[in-house]
Design an enzyme around this catalytic site. Sequence first.
Site, short mmCIF file in Angstrom:
data_model
loop_
_atom_site.label_atom_id
_atom_site.label_comp_id
_atom_site.label_asym_id
_atom_site.label_seq_id
_atom_site.Cartn_x
_atom_site.Cartn_y
_atom_site.Cartn_z
CG HIS A 291 -9.33 -3.81 2.25
ND1 HIS A 291 -10.61 -4.18 1.88
CD2 HIS A 291 -8.58 -4.95 2.15
CE1 HIS A 291 -10.63 -5.46 1.57
NE2 HIS A 291 -9.41 -5.95 1.72
CB CYS B 3 13.57 3.09 -18.53
SG CYS B 3 13.70 3.34 -16.74
CG HIS C 69 15.64 4.05 -13.08
ND1 HIS C 69 15.17 3.02 -13.86
CD2 HIS C 69 16.46 3.49 -12.16
CE1 HIS C 69 15.69 1.88 -13.43
NE2 HIS C 69 16.48 2.14 -12.40
CG HIS D 223 -14.34 -0.24 5.00
ND1 HIS D 223 -15.14 0.42 5.92
CD2 HIS D 223 -13.45 0.68 4.56
CE1 HIS D 223 -14.74 1.68 6.02
NE2 HIS D 223 -13.70 1.86 5.21
CG PHE E 274 -5.25 -22.39 -23.90
CD1 PHE E 274 -4.53 -23.32 -24.63
CD2 PHE E 274 -4.78 -21.08 -23.85
CE1 PHE E 274 -3.37 -22.96 -25.31
CE2 PHE E 274 -3.62 -20.71 -24.53
CZ PHE E 274 -2.92 -21.65 -25.26
CD GLU E 275 -7.57 -18.88 -20.71
OE1 GLU E 275 -8.29 -17.96 -21.12
OE2 GLU E 275 -7.94 -20.08 -20.67
CG ASN F 17 -7.68 -8.79 -4.03
OD1 ASN F 17 -6.84 -8.71 -4.92
ND2 ASN F 17 -7.53 -9.57 -2.97
CB CYS G 75 15.73 0.30 -16.88
SG CYS G 75 14.12 -0.13 -16.14
#
Length: 229
Positions: free
Chosen positions: A61, A94, A135, A59, A203-204, A48, A91
């Site tokens: 991280h 891929c 892959h 700090h 809405f979301e 984050n 896949c």
Amino acid sequence: VIIESPDHSAILAQQPGEQIDFVFRTLQVRFNDMMRDIRFQTIILFKNHGEGAGTSLQHPHFQLIATPVVPQQLRIKHRIATEYFDQTGHCLYCVLLAEELASGKRTIGENEHFAAFLPYASHVPFETWILPKRHQPSFGLVDAGLLRPLAEILKTVLLKLHVGLENPHFNLTINSVPRGDEDKEYFLWHVQIQPRLTTPAGFELGSGMSINTVLPEDAAEFLRGVEVA
């Protein structure tokens, strides 16, 4: 908590490639160590950046959380990829990567081993993915020699976002398969970066659907034009 550097103020985008490589190596070591504990089914690796993305420690991280269950969101993601593989023998990620590289409209950088692009159906403005060209379903099993080129392309992407969007808050996640699926072919591990340029509203939250006000093609064109050292 995985501390990125002794420097309290240097963000990841400003770190040299070898330092970011070292961070990835540490993340992989901790990932594999936690997966040796049979109580855990999934390892969530994330970063984050900024208060708007949930940062509580200043700090720089990364964080690692091991869960005894596979979270519902990841179950859905893996189920869709499994269904696609069962139907086509390929896949999904891929195929997605191949199509993005062939189009070039949403790519913002690549090297011999990785490519960065803004997905067609981005959830948020300037959402960016980094996918490996080789892959491998699990981040824990990635060849250690590939972590340096991963570090280099991540640095480029983060610098473009930092310079072009004036140091936006963002969430970064490393997506991998759960325990037991390390040798399955349906999934491709990848890095997902979601800048926090907008705030999810009624809405979301009420629908589970995303609103993206910036076309990924326009966002990619903008980021390609951002010059970084």
